[in-house]
Motif scaffolding. Structure first.
Motif, short mmCIF file in Angstrom:
data_model
loop_
_atom_site.label_atom_id
_atom_site.label_comp_id
_atom_site.label_asym_id
_atom_site.label_seq_id
_atom_site.Cartn_x
_atom_site.Cartn_y
_atom_site.Cartn_z
N LEU A 106 0.84 -1.10 0.11
CA LEU A 106 -0.02 -0.04 0.12
C LEU A 106 0.82 1.42 -0.09
N GLY A 127 -0.72 5.87 -3.19
CA GLY A 127 -1.56 4.67 -3.78
C GLY A 127 -2.59 5.10 -4.52
N ARG A 128 -3.35 6.27 -4.02
CA ARG A 128 -4.55 6.74 -4.79
C ARG A 128 -4.21 7.01 -6.25
N GLY A 171 -2.02 3.13 -7.52
CA GLY A 171 -2.53 1.80 -7.12
C GLY A 171 -1.56 0.92 -6.23
N PHE A 172 -1.81 -0.25 -5.97
CA PHE A 172 -0.93 -1.02 -5.21
C PHE A 172 0.43 -1.37 -5.81
N LEU A 212 -8.64 4.82 1.15
CA LEU A 212 -8.23 4.13 -0.15
C LEU A 212 -8.90 4.74 -1.30
N LEU A 232 -6.39 2.63 -6.17
CA LEU A 232 -6.38 1.65 -5.39
C LEU A 232 -7.60 0.81 -5.61
N ARG A 287 -9.95 -3.72 -2.73
CA ARG A 287 -10.13 -2.70 -3.87
C ARG A 287 -11.73 -2.11 -3.59
#
Length: 466
Positions: free
Chosen positions: A144, A148-149, A152-153, A353, A357, A375
């Motif tokens: 994470l 991340g926003r 993504g992961f 999140l 993500l 997700r």
């Protein structure tokens, strides 16, 4: 029981050191960043390269010994008892390709080393809150990122990996070669093999704005209210989180904050000062901050955002994925952990999140989705307490009570890297959706039918070999 000839055979098979519990090297080879976790394997191999990992796994399979792996030990949430531990910290391969925007790293490389090599090229990798963490362990657990926003992961951007499976074979896998194994290794937490190297995407770095704002804990309620109202205004390029911190009087805490209860807003944004200041303005108008450390920063100073401890500590943790964090949920959390309570936890974090993500990532059209969960969640709740003798019982009870109180707002699942100590099979399965868990159990029977890799957050749907 291992005898002298068994150890001699192992020593002849590998080039790295082999340590037994009565040797001087044993403590260093088994040491974990989480010093509350003390590993006690029967034998440990300090792998010098991928060939050592493969040879050690073959030796363990021949001797019917379970196998575990560790590099930094940041994720050491359960102790290893017996078997073979493979320490991968010596696998320090690190190559940056600035044209292809990729990095290739060995299993012992930390994120700090990646950034020191990539930032001069204007590139960054998707690390988490601390760059002292190993790249591989973090990524195979999903990863994470601070940003991340926006991206993504971390596991969504793995291009290939070298992995030693339980049969001792060293495989190079990607979305084209052994696609199902590759997909499940990206987020499956090492259930199907030991990763010796990763290749992953890097991302261009322009202006970067980050840091934190620390508020007095007495204002936790209005700060959390403002935080909830503020979140919908943020673009995906902004990744915030907020924590309740009860800071001990210890060296790793900045002197002005030692012994205090505070609220810590963390903020990372891909933008310039003007845009960053505009986004943060509503939160700067809340309360009277004790410290405001947010602004344009060198990306090599990114650890200043979360200010995670740099030195090993004894800790325990737990987490949950939340569907939301409304006024009722906030009030319930503050009832147990707000100002004036005797909550013993060091950190209670609410991390939004969403953004990238929430979007499934496919390595190529038609490839199976990877094993990253969460997700569909809106927030991550993460709890950390110091695991010292005088507080251990209270810390464990507090983690249990807060997770129980927040259950009405939970999805029922967790992120595997934020799960905490794994319990029984039903508890471990909560790190993945039921359909994904079924895929993983099927893959376990294919790639590790004897359940050789059975330590840590492993799938327990297969009966261990006797």
């Amino acid at each position: 029981m291992l005898v002298k000839d068994d150890i001699h055979a192992l020593s002849n098979a590998v080039s790295g050191p082999v340590a037994l519990p009565d040797s001087q090297e044993f403590a260093a080879e088994t040491f974990a960043f989480n010093v509350a976790t003390v590993h006690r394997p029967d034998v440990v191999v300090g792998a010098a390269d991928a060939r050592d990992v493969a040879a050690a796994v073959k030796w363990a399979a021949e001797h019917r010994l379970p196998v575990s792996v560790q590099s930094t030990g940041h994720g050491a949430d359960s102790a290893i008892d017996g078997g073979l531990l493979i320490n991968t910290r010596r696998l320090q391969e690190l190559t940056i390709d600035p044209v292809e925007r990729t990095a290739r790293v060995g299993a012992g490389v930390k994120w700090r080393s990646v950034l020191e090599a990539s930032v001069p090229h204007g590139l960054i990798g998707l690390h988490g809150s601390s760059t002292d963490v190993g790249v591989v362990g973090y990524t195979v657990g999903g990863g994470l990122p601070v940003l991340g926003r926006a991206h993504g992961f971390a596991a969504d951007h793995v291009r290939s990996m070298d992995v030693v499976t339980a049969d001792g074979a060293l495989r190079r896998i990607d979305a084209e070669s052994e696609a199902e194994l590759f997909a499940l290794m990206c987020g499956g937490k090492g259930n199907f093999g030991i990763v010796t190297a990763l290749e992953f995407n890097l991302f261009p770095l322009g202006d970067f704005y980050g840091g934190g704002i620390i508020y007095p804990g007495v204002d936790a309620a209005p700060v959390l209210t403002a935080f909830r109202d503020w979140l919908p205004t943020l673009p995906d390029d902004a990744s915030p989180s907020i924590s309740l911190l009860r800071l001990p009087d210890m060296d790793f805490v900045p002197p002005p904050l030692r012994g205090q209860f505070v609220v810590h807003l963390r903020f990372a944004f891909l933008g310039n000062r003007e845009a960053g200041d505009a986004l943060l303005a509503p939160m700067r108008a809340v309360s009277t901050p004790l410290m405001d450390m947010a602004g344009p920063m060198s990306y090599l100073d990114v650890d200043q955002i979360h200010m995670d401890p740099a030195d090993p500590l004894p800790f325990t943790d737990g987490g949950a994925l939340l569907t939301g964090f409304d006024e009722e949920a906030s009030a319930e959390l503050l009832r147990l952990a707000g100002d004036g309570t005797d909550c013993p936890l060091l950190l209670i974090e609410i991390r939004p999140l969403g953004g990238a993500l929430s979007r499934a990532a496919l390595s190529r059209p038609g490839a199976p989705p990877n094993a990253v969960s969460g997700r569909d969640a809106a927030f991550l709740l993460f709890l950390v307490g110091l695991q010292v003798p005088e507080a251990a019982e209270a810390v464990s009870a507090s983690i249990h009570d807060i997770l129980a109180a927040m259950a009405p707002y939970s999805t029922g699942y967790t992120l595997v890297n934020f799960h905490g100590a794994p319990g029984d099979e039903a508890d471990r399965a909560r790190a993945w959706s039921p359909a994904l868990y079924e895929r993983m159990v099927a893959a376990k029977s294919t790639y590790d039918p004897g359940n050789l890799l059975r330590f840590g957050h492993t799938i327990t749907g297969v009966t261990p070999a006797s």
